[in-house]
Design a protein around this motif. Sequence first.
Motif, mmCIF file in Angstrom:
data_model
loop_
_atom_site.group_PDB
_atom_site.id
_atom_site.type_symbol
_atom_site.label_atom_id
_atom_site.label_comp_id
_atom_site.label_asym_id
_atom_site.label_seq_id
_atom_site.Cartn_x
_atom_site.Cartn_y
_atom_site.Cartn_z
ATOM 1 N N PRO A 179 0.933 -1.191 0.024
ATOM 2 C CA PRO A 179 -0.039 0.148 0.027
ATOM 3 C C PRO A 179 0.957 1.324 0.049
ATOM 4 C CG PRO A 179 -0.881 -1.430 1.838
ATOM 5 C CD PRO A 179 0.731 -2.180 1.181
ATOM 6 N N ARG A 180 0.580 2.233 -0.690
ATOM 7 C CA ARG A 180 1.169 3.329 -0.927
ATOM 8 C C ARG A 180 0.509 4.686 -0.250
ATOM 9 N NH1 ARG A 180 6.546 2.347 -2.078
ATOM 10 N NH2 ARG A 180 6.119 0.095 -3.260
ATOM 11 N N ASP A 185 -3.837 12.226 2.143
ATOM 12 C CA ASP A 185 -3.420 12.123 3.750
ATOM 13 C C ASP A 185 -2.180 12.994 3.756
ATOM 14 O OD1 ASP A 185 -5.621 10.724 3.917
ATOM 15 O OD2 ASP A 185 -4.492 8.824 4.073
ATOM 16 N N ILE A 186 -1.409 12.991 2.797
ATOM 17 C CA ILE A 186 0.044 13.510 2.967
ATOM 18 C C ILE A 186 0.401 15.133 2.357
ATOM 19 C CG2 ILE A 186 1.025 11.305 3.536
ATOM 20 C CD1 ILE A 186 2.286 11.187 0.461
#
Length: 195
Positions: A179-180, A185-186
């Motif tokens: 998963p990346r 979210d970032i």
Amino acid sequence: MLNDRSSILSLLETRRSGKPRELVGPGPTPVELEQMLTIAARTPDHGMLTPWRFVTVADNQRDAFEALLQQALIESEPDAADAKRQKEHDFAHYQGTLVVLVSAPVPDHKIPVWEQELSCGAAGMNLLHAAHALGFTAGWVTGWRAYAERVRAAFCAPGERIAGFIFIGHPSRELEERPRPILADIVRHWQPSET
Ligand SMILES: Cc1cc2nc3c(=O)[nH]c(=O)nc-3n(C[C@H](O)[C@H](O)[C@H](O)COP(=O)(O)O)c2cc1C
């Protein structure tokens, strides 16, 4: 040119690490390794301090490398179980080529050590990309051994430390994607707060 660009993008988009214990040889030839390290050394470096180094461990030095790890294990854990000793045997003999990435910051310099360590991480990342571009798979690991004083002293000068053991070979099975991070979210768009 467009094709060049799309193949470079494709390389960047598809690179992923292999688990060093699952890599198989052969590692890069001396010429390929030199090319990888040349690319890895082409890394942002505030102040041009070159605060990192690469130490290669030749295939015929793997027994000596294991002896070093076993000695360090005895010192850090005199009652280590056989399974732990076996793990160090296996680690020292992982297939492919082993490059030890050494963080070598210049102390008391106007460039903060933090920035020098960031540059070291970038050099490691560059090495992973270079390995991928040359058709290899690499894996960057540390573990207790990277922090054991005996191991540190075997690869590093005083003030330096091991940033990672980077094994370069070929995957023994298809690499699974992991998963990346979800970009939402970032990534955020900074807004100055109203005070
Ligand atoms: C400094 C550093 C140390 C790492 N040490 C370990 C380790 O000891 N064991 C491990 O399984 N993965 C370790 N990793 C994670 C793997 O190298 C790798 O990031 C992970 O398998 C996913 O790889 P990918 O995102 O490149 O595909 C480390 C990564 C970094 C950057």
